[in-house]
Structure formats: structure tokens, C-alpha cells
Design an enzyme around this catalytic site. Structure first.
Site, PDB file in Angstrom:
ATOM      1  N   CYS A  22       0.861  -1.186   0.000  1.00 28.97           N
ATOM      2  CA  CYS A  22       0.000   0.000   0.000  1.00 28.97           C
ATOM      3  C   CYS A  22       0.895   1.232   0.000  1.00 28.97           C
ATOM      4  O   CYS A  22       1.663   1.452   0.950  1.00 28.97           O
ATOM      5  CB  CYS A  22      -0.869  -0.029   1.259  1.00 28.97           C
ATOM      6  SG  CYS A  22      -1.891   1.431   1.473  1.00 28.97           S
ATOM      7  N   CYS A  43      -0.743   3.522  -6.611  1.00 30.79           N
ATOM      8  CA  CYS A  43      -1.665   2.929  -5.637  1.00 30.79           C
ATOM      9  C   CYS A  43      -1.828   1.502  -6.124  1.00 30.79           C
ATOM     10  O   CYS A  43      -2.035   1.264  -7.330  1.00 30.79           O
ATOM     11  CB  CYS A  43      -2.997   3.668  -5.662  1.00 30.79           C
ATOM     12  SG  CYS A  43      -4.307   2.779  -4.776  1.00 30.79           S
TER      13      CYS A  43
HETATM   14  N1  DGL Z   1      -3.987   0.341  -2.129  1.00 30.84           N
HETATM   15  C1  DGL Z   1      -3.634   1.475  -1.365  1.00 30.84           C
HETATM   16  C2  DGL Z   1      -2.417   2.188  -1.941  1.00 30.84           C
HETATM   17  O1  DGL Z   1      -1.574   1.603  -2.595  1.00 30.84           O
HETATM   18  C3  DGL Z   1      -4.649   2.475  -0.912  1.00 30.84           C
HETATM   19  C4  DGL Z   1      -6.113   2.322  -1.049  1.00 30.84           C
HETATM   20  C5  DGL Z   1      -6.907   3.063   0.019  1.00 30.84           C
HETATM   21  O2  DGL Z   1      -7.164   4.264  -0.111  1.00 30.84           O
HETATM   22  O3  DGL Z   1      -7.229   2.404   0.994  1.00 30.84           O
HETATM   23  O4  DGL Z   1      -2.220   3.355  -1.717  1.00 30.84           O
END
Ligand code: DGL
Length: 267
Positions: A72, A183
Site C-alpha cells: 500500500c 496505488c
Molecule cells: N492500495 C492502497 C495504496 O496503494 C490504498 C487504497 C486506500 O485508499 O485504501 O495506496
């Protein structure tokens, strides 16, 4: 055999899981989604540090991974120092792939697509200063795209006009030749993003961090002494946990199975 934990707020971490598990067959995987607190993109930095630290410790205590991947960008760009101080296992963070994108760009104009949180992080500006000082970077923060990726994995059709509206600030600037998907949810929409750019006569290359993370995890495991690795059952388990669980009817459970993960319930 090593056990690799892959953690995200939602299903975005699956884009990292797919690449790492493809690269490292024969190892065990524990995928953890904090769907109780999803989304992370609009949370404060202090909240994120506390939440991710607490949850990561829970994952380490219960699952004993050999490597812990924070799949993330929103979390990694703020929590890595705290995690590395407290967790007893190596921590791999997923951060915006600015460096390879800057190398790839011919026009020296990048697009950066991330959550609103990642877009404003000092970590992200520092990456740009360090690795893309010769590039212009057009940034777009979007929570809507994160939701679209979540919906897609639950079998919903993606409305390309919604996607187009989100990408609009980047579509018109034809100088942008490389788009960083900063993301982990966004590579799940790779085809849709490409088709929106194509429909706007805009040729673009998409870059994300998955391959780099797979290499990093692979070399960490290579460097570990085999005797120090988690020994486990003969059947290689790929398990998925969700902090608030998911309904048994949810199509996401099918999706998890398609990519090799067995849903185990709440963590
Ligand atoms: N998948 C996450 C990232 O890479 C974030 C998604 C969310 O906002 O929870 O930033």
C-alpha cells in the site's frame, strides 16, 4: 520454504500478491486486507501509523511471516520507519515507482496517479526530487479509482465514463508519456485505464511497483538462511484474511480463488 505476508487496506495488495507469487512459486502467502478501516487514502498520517503498526504486529504474531510486505503506497509512504523499528521481520514497502518511470520517459513528463494521501506526502515529493528532477510531474489524487478497483473485483462492470472523468486532467496533456500507478489498486484497472487513454488518442506507458517488489522479496529470501525460514506443511498454503470478514456470497471470494488464495475469515 518462506512465508510471505502481503498487507493492504483493500484488494489493491492483490496486484502485488499476483506478481510476487508468480515470481516465487513454492512459498507460502498470507494476504491480509484491513477492510475494516478501508480506505486509507483519506486517513491522517498519525492514524495510519497507529493502525498499521498495531495490525502488522497482529499479523506477525499470528502468522509468523518471514517477510512482511506493506502493499500500500498510502501506508508505506508514512509508516515504514515505525514498522521497521517494531517488527522483528524484514519489512518491504511499496512506494511510487518514480525512478523507473523517469528513466522510461522520453518526453520527461510523467503522470502520477495515487490516493489523495500519497499525492501530498513529503516522501512522494522527495522521490520526485531525487529521481525525477529532470521531469515535469502532473499529479492526480483519486479515491474514486480505488473504489472502482474494489467494485471490479466484486464482479461489477466498470463505467469507463467515470474512469475518464477521473483521468481527465492527464488525458489532455499529450506530453505525458509515462503514467505511474502509485496505488496498488490501480494496476487492477490496467486494461480500463489503457483503453480510456487510447480512446483519447493518447499513447501512454503504465508503470507500477509490482515487479520491483517481487525482485526485492526474492532477494531477501535468497539471503535468508534456509534453516531460519518458516518450515510448514507439505501443501503450500496461500491464505487470505480480511479484518472485518467478507460475506460468503461475495464474488470476491471467487476472485481470490482464481488467483490462488483461499479465504480464511477475519484476522
Ligand atoms: N492500495 C492502497 C495504496 O496503494 C490504498 C487504497 C486506500 O485508499 O485504501 O495506496
Amino acid at each position: 520454504m518462506a512465508r510471505i505476508a502481503i498487507f493492504d487496506s483493500g484488494v489493491g495488495g492483490l496486484s502485488i500478491y499476483s506478481e510476487v507469487s508468480r515470481r516465487l512459486p513454492g512459498h507460502e502467502f498470507v494476504f491480509v486486507s484491513d477492510n475494516q478501516s478501508y480506505p486509507y487514502g483519506n486517513k491522517t498520517e498519525d492514524w495510519l501509523i497507529e493502525r498499521v503498526q498495531k495490525l502488522s504486529q497482529r499479523v506477525v504474531d499470528r502468522c509468523s511471516p518471514d517477510v512482511f510486505v506493506v502493499a500500500c503506497n498510502t501506508a508505506s509512504t508514512i509508516v515504514l520507519p515505525a514498522l521497521r523499528e517494531t517488527l522483528e521481520v524484514p519489512v518491504v514497502g511499496v512506494v511510487p515507482a518514480i525512478k523507473p518511470a523517469a528513466k522510461l520517459s522520453k518526453t520527461k513528463h510523467l503522470g502520477l496517479l495515487a490516493t489523495p494521501g500519497t499525492i501530498v506526502r513529503a516522501y512522494t515529493s522527495d522521490l520526485i526530487k531525487e529521481f525525477a528532477a529532470d521531469c515535469a510531474v502532473s499529479k492526480v489524487g483519486s479515491s474514486r479509482l480505488v473504489e472502482l478497483a474494489e467494485q471490479k473485483l466484486r464482479g461489477k462492470r466498470i463505467d469507463l465514463s467515470v474512469l475518464e472523468a477521473e483521468l481527465e486532467p492527464l488525458l489532455d496533456n499529450k506530453k505525458i508519456d509515462v503514467l505511474v500507478l502509485a496505488c496498488t489498486h490501480f494496476p487492477l484497472l490496467n486494461n480500463e485505464i489503457q483503453s480510456v487513454f487510447k480512446a483519447n488518442n493518447h499513447l501512454i506507458k503504465l508503470v507500477d511497483s509490482a515487479k520491483g517488489i517481487a525482485s526485492r522479496v526474492s532477494s531477501l529470501i535468497d539471503d535468508m538462511h534456509p534453516a531460519a525460514l518458516t518450515t510448514s506443511n507439505r501443501t503450500v498454503k496461500h491464505q487470505a484474511f480480511f479484518t472485518s470478514g467478507i460475506d460468503a456470497q461475495n464474488l470476491l471470494i471467487k476472485q481470490l480463488e482464481i488467483i490462488g488464495l483461499t479465504y480464511q475469515g477475519k484476522l
